[in-house]
Design an enzyme around this catalytic site. Sequence first.
Site, PDB file in Angstrom:
ATOM      1  N   GLU A 141      -1.911   6.240 -10.418  1.00  0.00           N
ATOM      2  CA  GLU A 141      -1.779   4.952  -9.586  1.00  0.00           C
ATOM      3  C   GLU A 141      -2.592   4.477 -10.497  1.00  0.00           C
ATOM      4  O   GLU A 141      -3.615   3.719  -9.506  1.00  0.00           O
ATOM      5  CB  GLU A 141      -1.760   4.627  -8.252  1.00  0.00           C
ATOM      6  CG  GLU A 141       0.317   4.578  -8.768  1.00  0.00           C
ATOM      7  CD  GLU A 141       0.713   4.338  -6.979  1.00  0.00           C
ATOM      8  OE1 GLU A 141      -0.087   3.978  -6.254  1.00  0.00           O
ATOM      9  OE2 GLU A 141       1.907   3.948  -6.868  1.00  0.00           O
ATOM     10  N   GLU A 158       7.987   7.595  -9.953  1.00  0.00           N
ATOM     11  CA  GLU A 158       8.241   7.662  -8.920  1.00  0.00           C
ATOM     12  C   GLU A 158       8.770   6.169  -8.358  1.00  0.00           C
ATOM     13  O   GLU A 158       8.973   5.203  -8.686  1.00  0.00           O
ATOM     14  CB  GLU A 158       7.054   6.696  -8.023  1.00  0.00           C
ATOM     15  CG  GLU A 158       6.082   8.253  -7.995  1.00  0.00           C
ATOM     16  CD  GLU A 158       4.064   7.463  -6.677  1.00  0.00           C
ATOM     17  OE1 GLU A 158       4.587   7.286  -6.225  1.00  0.00           O
ATOM     18  OE2 GLU A 158       3.483   8.072  -7.790  1.00  0.00           O
TER      19      GLU A 158
HETATM   20  C1  BGP Z   1       2.515   5.838  -4.995  1.00  0.00           C
HETATM   21  C2  BGP Z   1       1.676   6.758  -4.466  1.00  0.00           C
HETATM   22  C3  BGP Z   1       2.760   7.922  -3.348  1.00  0.00           C
HETATM   23  C4  BGP Z   1       3.478   7.457  -2.393  1.00  0.00           C
HETATM   24  C5  BGP Z   1       4.035   6.532  -3.233  1.00  0.00           C
HETATM   25  C6  BGP Z   1       4.484   5.795  -2.129  1.00  0.00           C
HETATM   26  O1  BGP Z   1       1.476   4.702  -4.483  1.00  0.00           O
HETATM   27  O2  BGP Z   1       1.848   7.383  -5.462  1.00  0.00           O
HETATM   28  O3  BGP Z   1       1.550   8.826  -3.317  1.00  0.00           O
HETATM   29  O4  BGP Z   1       2.374   7.355  -1.366  1.00  0.00           O
HETATM   30  O5  BGP Z   1       3.420   5.292  -3.490  1.00  0.00           O
HETATM   31  O6  BGP Z   1       3.671   4.898  -0.467  1.00  0.00           O
HETATM   32  P1  BGP Z   1       3.544   5.383   0.469  1.00  0.00           P
HETATM   33  O7  BGP Z   1       3.253   6.842   0.748  1.00  0.00           O
HETATM   34  O8  BGP Z   1       2.346   4.884   1.216  1.00  0.00           O
HETATM   35  O9  BGP Z   1       4.282   4.567   1.256  1.00  0.00           O
END
Ligand code: BGP
Length: 479
Positions: free
Chosen positions: A178, A377
Amino acid sequence: MTKKTLPADFLWGGAVAAHQVEGAYDVGGKGLSVADVMTAAGTHDERRITAGVQPNEFYPNHEAVDFYHQYPADVKLFAEMGFKCFRTSIAWSRIFPQGDEVEPNEAGLAFYDRLFDECHKYHIEPVVTLSHFEMPYHLVTKYGGFRSRQTIKFFTRFAQTVFERYRDKVTYWLTFNEINNQINYDRAFTLFTNSGIQVQPGENAEAVMYQASHYEVVASAIAVQIAHTINPDFQVGAMVAFSPVYPATDKPRDVFKAQRAMQARFWYSDVQVEGQYPTWLTNYFETKGFDLDITAADLANLRQGTVDYLGFSYYMSFATAATDDEDDQFSYNETDDLVTNQFVPQSAWGWQVDPQGLRYGLNWMNDRYHLPLFIVENGIGAIDQLTATHEVHDQYRIDYLHDHIDQMELAMTEDGVPVMGYTPWSAIDIVSASTGQLSKRYGVIYVDRNDDGSGSLARYRKDSFYWYQRVIASNGADL
Ligand code: BGP
């Protein structure tokens, strides 16, 4: 109309990241990473960045869910679901504990040898992110992270080391996770986790962010070139957070603002796919008076180090509306004038749930880049309830994944979009990156671990585990 079937080699799997799953933050020679010095957030505030590890503070990433020790049993559960691939990251600070050493830490390399061997036992392909919010903390304190051009060399040394070590165990790589989050340059958490930057009073955060972003895309381009010399079969991807920005109305100013918001989010993938900066951005640098350190050698590296595919995360979509301010036609910052889209529901954390936005995004990226795409993701965070008989009835997660997989399949079979694989977030409950909480659960496997660090760490299959097992077994037909 019944959908056509997906390719037989479609890479169904699941995703995690080292700092959110492994724990063992100081085991096997590992150094501190940026993740290890952030506390958990409260429900309504950001994680706090501490100056090193402070006594009497709780750091959720220090133990996470102890994947470092429990991975054989966890990988066996992934195999039980039928995973064809498993996305994780290599903790940079396990391999180079300080980040600026010349020689790597053998114990760190040996851990990932064991993990990838365990995956191959079940014919599960690793999909490996090099930097997933895990920069060695020493690079922050000594060099300012990607403020410094020297960090390019530290990153490419790390990349070369793991490319060589795992040249026969890993085919699919991603450089920076990201990388485009940092357009949100007014969020301390985002700059710190993406680039190891801490903006000082009086500094122009936007200028600092663009300079660091430039060094990162150059580092990515050099890593891609190194990868292809070590193993021409390597597939190296860029990775962006894909959240489409819709215009709030059909007002031309809203439409143009939404277009520029998309351009501002995805210049990172533009550069990593096409090998050059878009003109609107270089003009913007000039207009803003950003005197960035961009050399001819950098531009040559960008041209030569373009990626083989584009990985991305998809969670939500946004909408934006231009204000009446004449100069406000462009949105360069994630939070600029975003408005709530009344036509889509929200998760408990306010993330706008928009399955069709995934099909929209797949078409948008296919039309723009004409490269294979990989959904690395996609998932919904929720407060799951474990019953007395250790069950989790997460129909809300099944519904979310169902609706998004359905849209992915339509993009593939109706629109002809080439999608390599789908690794939902997350294969197993882990630490939430933005909140540092374990209670914001994404996994199809429940882990008995609470926000205060209590819990047995036992693993339990959620209803979504069995549902996803059937989806994979039918190659996406039994949704
Ligand atoms: C994305 C990241 C992941 C994961 C996901 C879920 O931004 O790449 O690492 O964290 O978000 O978000 P969060 O864990 O902040 O709820």
